[in-house]
Design an enzyme around this catalytic site. Structure first.
Site, short mmCIF file in Angstrom:
data_model
loop_
_atom_site.label_atom_id
_atom_site.label_comp_id
_atom_site.label_asym_id
_atom_site.label_seq_id
_atom_site.Cartn_x
_atom_site.Cartn_y
_atom_site.Cartn_z
N GLU A 44 36.03 39.10 36.28
CA GLU A 44 37.48 38.96 36.28
C GLU A 44 37.86 37.50 35.99
OE1 GLU A 44 38.99 40.03 40.14
OE2 GLU A 44 41.10 40.00 39.51
N LYS A 126 45.33 44.15 34.83
CA LYS A 126 45.08 44.74 36.14
C LYS A 126 46.27 45.58 36.59
CE LYS A 126 43.27 42.71 40.47
NZ LYS A 126 42.78 41.38 40.97
N CYS A 162 38.81 44.87 39.44
CA CYS A 162 38.79 44.58 40.88
C CYS A 162 39.66 45.51 41.74
CB CYS A 162 39.18 43.12 41.10
SG CYS A 162 38.52 42.47 42.65
#
Lengths: 584, 584
Positions: A44, A126, A162
């Site tokens: 990330e 994300k 994530c």
């Protein structure tokens, strides 16, 4: 079933150093190509490092990241690596940059991209943004609403970042709906004690929900207070652990996975769970048979609690020293357990030849303390010197005639000034020796023993500190080395030695008891009444709660240190200074 | 049109001290009742103080607030004040306490309640949650979805909390849909330079949108870094300012408002804008005619920029000293402009008799500096003493043989240690003299001039500091008093006096130029290239940008101070320490 050979780059990006991070991507992509990988993944926010905090709100920084991404795609192709698709995190922004109240200006996003044949073949942001504990992602990012699925050598690979897999639904559910053969999640997931168990359970559950293997690639290293432990995981839909990366070590994990052949003919724009829209990218490649020799990194062995925590502290200390441009450290060595453990961690982090220690005795320093300090130096080979604070102490006392706490604190501050003077003169970074128990109750001196740029054990309770010291000595014996910490340092009663015959228990409860109550109040967020109801003496609980509440300013002024618990005393803990709340 | 007499309590709650804040509500409600008010309002989160930060996540604290609210309603009735409806902010929680990922545990809410006749007649939670700058309300609160409308003496009063009126739609639009005759918003809106103009424009616009007068009641005082300037406003739907409260002063504003008679017969649960549900509470009372003598607090006069900022700094300093339980302050007085202004602010905040200053000359201190310090003391009447740092300096130099920066910093740290010793011995709180220009570029000594619990001018650029000093002296002349700051202190070139003939411009650009570039980089968040494009020397810009980027650690270790700009160097500015970003 087709085979895919994956390369997972469990590495350590540097926050803000986009050029360095781009170089790293090229370096590890080349290694992946040499190993015959068909897909390589990076953590990330790889290009900018993680966390970037308010840098995300600086438009020129976001544009630098976006530009670097395009240049990186071109460079990979120019260096002959264009055929290998690269999944890499970067800081981007929403193309729909509509200024809206409550939304960060410029609409920055926590993005990932797929680089292939010199171009950015796919990019997405994300979906779920964490906003608790150390995370403030509602402050920095706008969410993405796209499920990216790569078709590669006949396999559909769905992508996630994530938090996307830490919450229910979202990309996990969408990956199943899209019929993905693999779900790849790239992470910057900070270390916490026992988080490895939580992660394994989570990844196994999400693999089952997605109905396909889940690759969980994590960052390693540290940035400011956060430590990244790596511990990357590959888990099958039935929960079998297929691979597990090492902890606290950079590593390129190469593994062959036999995956279901892609069959879906869904079209772009299809609406999936949680409002996610499908975007497919066909990267080409014929389905590949399983190779004659399947490659696997295997499953890294588990380590015990003390070993894991100790490695975390070493990782945090090493990264902080290096990333701040220092080579050597300076520590005041008292002969007590705190500074002894800090020195040992430093030796393991940067090497004994780069560790400089000073014994700074006063009239109240015992002979055994001086001897213990010298012995630790001898056992570890660190650089050691002694400078008395007596002349400076006398000069202040003559001018000001101090008594009591003022006299005690003066000694500590003279030592702090001594350390900073040597640091300024010789260029070492100062490490502070405070532990979590002391910081919790304010048993330290502002500008005294709190002096330093980093506090390696600031999130370690005193009772745990003894266990870590013993573990480190036993570990040395196991390796056939000299135990670094003198036995006397571990066995004698803790003392600040700021007045004659002082011991910590003059001012504080026994550490085992203190730490138990602190754990309930600080980590457990339990109120005073609940702690008393659990069987602790009301007077003791009141005293500890009062100490903790009133020490907020001291804690806030303390240097950062490696966070190993959910509730360390770091920047993520936000309390008013003028905190008159007593019964909480 | 019926008349309502409102009482707006523009006061200063103390964070965490629920008992004290409850007493305050009773005290000011009694005053309101004595003034014949029909409705009294208190600021946002009045019962707990604002901001409570992570205390909102402590369940026992939320429960203490909820319990105190019910007790307060009963107590008001018991003390004969039950007939007067009280609108008061408190920390509550959602009754739908469903644990959900990304939602604070326990579902705390930023609430307001209406207390009447011994009970909680209505309660609701803030709808829009700010999550930028100093605000983190997505971390702490879940939003409310109710529009509360009170019917009182024939008038419908819609209620809102702070951010509710800063964003489009929401309770402003809903108030119009509900046909409200008045929109009352309670606030904890922190001070920023020129925010008064922004607020007035906003309130006028929202009053027009709501189609009725808008009452904007703000908090006053300070908590940690935040200052609350009061400046409460009442604006008619046509934009006419009907009342404006004083700045930086506690005040009970009493005013009669002629308001449209309530006519709506909408029922509870009606769905309004932004998903808000209508909840009406009928508090009774016949419509009242306009009184023979209408009461109005009038419109507090505007003050100039320097006057406003100076008052803000005094307010912040006074609140911090008092709320931390101190009576007196200690300042190192060098004779320079920084410490002179800090001392003057302190004298205005806590009185000259509570201000203790020390001159701490070294071999490099000029005679004019010592004289200027002594003269400031004489002009203001503060307590003054001189203690030389020469003997301590000699003791260190003899032991360590320091040179260059190490020798310079040593002097600063010896002074820091001196101040802390006196503080510990005598019980004063230390104020740090650093200004924003210095902090921006790291031109200060850790544990030296950065020592202190509070930095009154840490958000004031050096160039503004000179203007504030001149303004304060002119103000004294206007009042017929002695100007506190010696002219020589204002006119001489700034110097740290840590080596012979040193002046600040040896190390830094001219302050006017420096501050202009800093303002673009720090406040304006402009990148290096944009600043160069605006006409500044590229080398100079690079140098300043590099200094700012690398001074993050020093800034973070600096004490808190009153925030007067959008981007102060406070806890709301979150940047990595190991920040290698250079071109931003």
């Amino acid at each position: 079933m087709p085979n895919l050979r994956l390369a997972l780059s469990q590495i350590d990006p540097w926050v803000g150093d986009i050029a360095r991070n781009s170089d790293e991507v090229v370096h590890w992509t080349r290694k992946a190509a040499e190993a015959g990988a068909q897909l390589v993944a990076f953590p990330e926010l790889m290009l900018t490092g993680y966390p970037v905090e308010d840098l995300a709100l600086r438009r020129s920084f976001v544009e630098a990241s976006r530009t670097a991404l395009v240049e990186l795609a071109e460079r990979l192709a120019a260096e002959g690596l264009g055929e290998l698709p690269v999944v890499v995190g970067y800081l981007g922004r929403s193309e729909q940059d509509v200024p809206r109240a409550g939304r960060p200006a410029g609409s920055p996003q926590n993005c990932a991209a797929v680089l292939h044949r010199g171009t950015v073949a796919n990019r997405f942001a994300k979906h779920y943004l964490p906003n608790y504990g150390v995370f403030d992602e509602y402050r920095y990012f706008v969410p993405g609403n796209q499920l990216s699925v790569l078709r590669l050598h006949g396999v559909d690979v769905a992508l996630a970042i994530c938090e996307d897999i830490w919450q229910d639904g979202g990309r996990v559910a969408a990956a199943r709906e899209a019929g993905a053969g693999l779900l790849l999640s790239i992470n910057g997931s900070p270390y916490e004690r026992n988080k490895d168990d939580v992660r394994l359970e989570l990844v196994a559950r999400r693999a089952a929900e997605a109905g396909c293997p889940l690759v969980y690639l994590n960052m390693v290293g540290a940035q400011d207070e956060l430590i990244f432990d790596g511990d990357s995981l590959v888990v099958a839909a039935d929960g079998e652990v297929l691979a597990r990366g090492p902890k606290f070590e950079e590593s390129l994990l190469i593994l062959d996975l036999n995956l279901p052949a892609a069959t879906s003919d869904q079209t772009d724009g299809l609406l999936l769970s949680d409002g996610l829209r499908l975007v497919r990218t066909d990267l080409g490649g014929e389905p590949l048979p399983a190779p004659a020799e399947r490659v696997t990194p295997g499953i890294a062995p588990e380590v015990g609690d003390e070993a894991e925590i100790y490695q975390a502290l070493v990782t945090g200390t090493r990264a902080y020293v290096r990333k701040n441009g220092f080579k050597s450290v300076l520590i005041g060595l008292s002969g007590g357990i705190d500074s002894a453990l800090v020195a040992t961690i430093a030796v393991d982090a940067v090497g004994a030849e780069n560790v400089h220690c000073v014994s700074m005795p006063s009239r109240y320093s015992s002979q055994h303390s001086r001897d213990d300090a010298a012995e630790l130096a001898e056992r570890t080979g660190l650089n050691f010197r002694t400078v008395s604070i007596a002349p400076m102490f006398d000069a202040y006392m003559e001018s000001l005639g101090l008594t009591g706490l003022a006299e005690e604190n003066l000694q500590s501050r003279l030592r702090g000034t001594m350390l900073m003077a040597i640091s300024n003169q010789e260029g070492h970074i100062v490490l502070a020796p405070g532990n979590k128990s002391e910081l919790a109750v304010g048993y330290s001196t502002l500008y005294g023993d709190s002096v330093g740029a980093y506090g390696p054990i600031k999130d370690v309770y005193k009772s745990l500190l003894f266990r870590l010291a013993s573990w480190r000595n036993e570990e040395a014996v196991r390796r056939g080395e000299t135990p670094p910490i003198p036995e006397n340092t571990i066995s004698k009663p803790p003392s600040a030695e700021l007045r004659p015959d002082q011991v910590d228990t003059d001012s504080l409860p026994d550490y085992d008891l203190l730490d138990t109550v602190l754990d309930l109040y600080v980590e457990g967020d339990q109120g005073r009444d609940a702690i008393v109801a659990a069987g602790f003496d009301p007077e003791l609980v009141d005293r500890i709660v009062r100490l903790v509440d009133t020490a907020e300013y001291k804690r806030r002024q303390y240097p950062p240190g490696p966070k190993i618990s959910v509730k360390g005393f770091g920047r993520d803990r936000r309390l008013p200074i003028t905190n008159r709340w007593r019964r909480g």
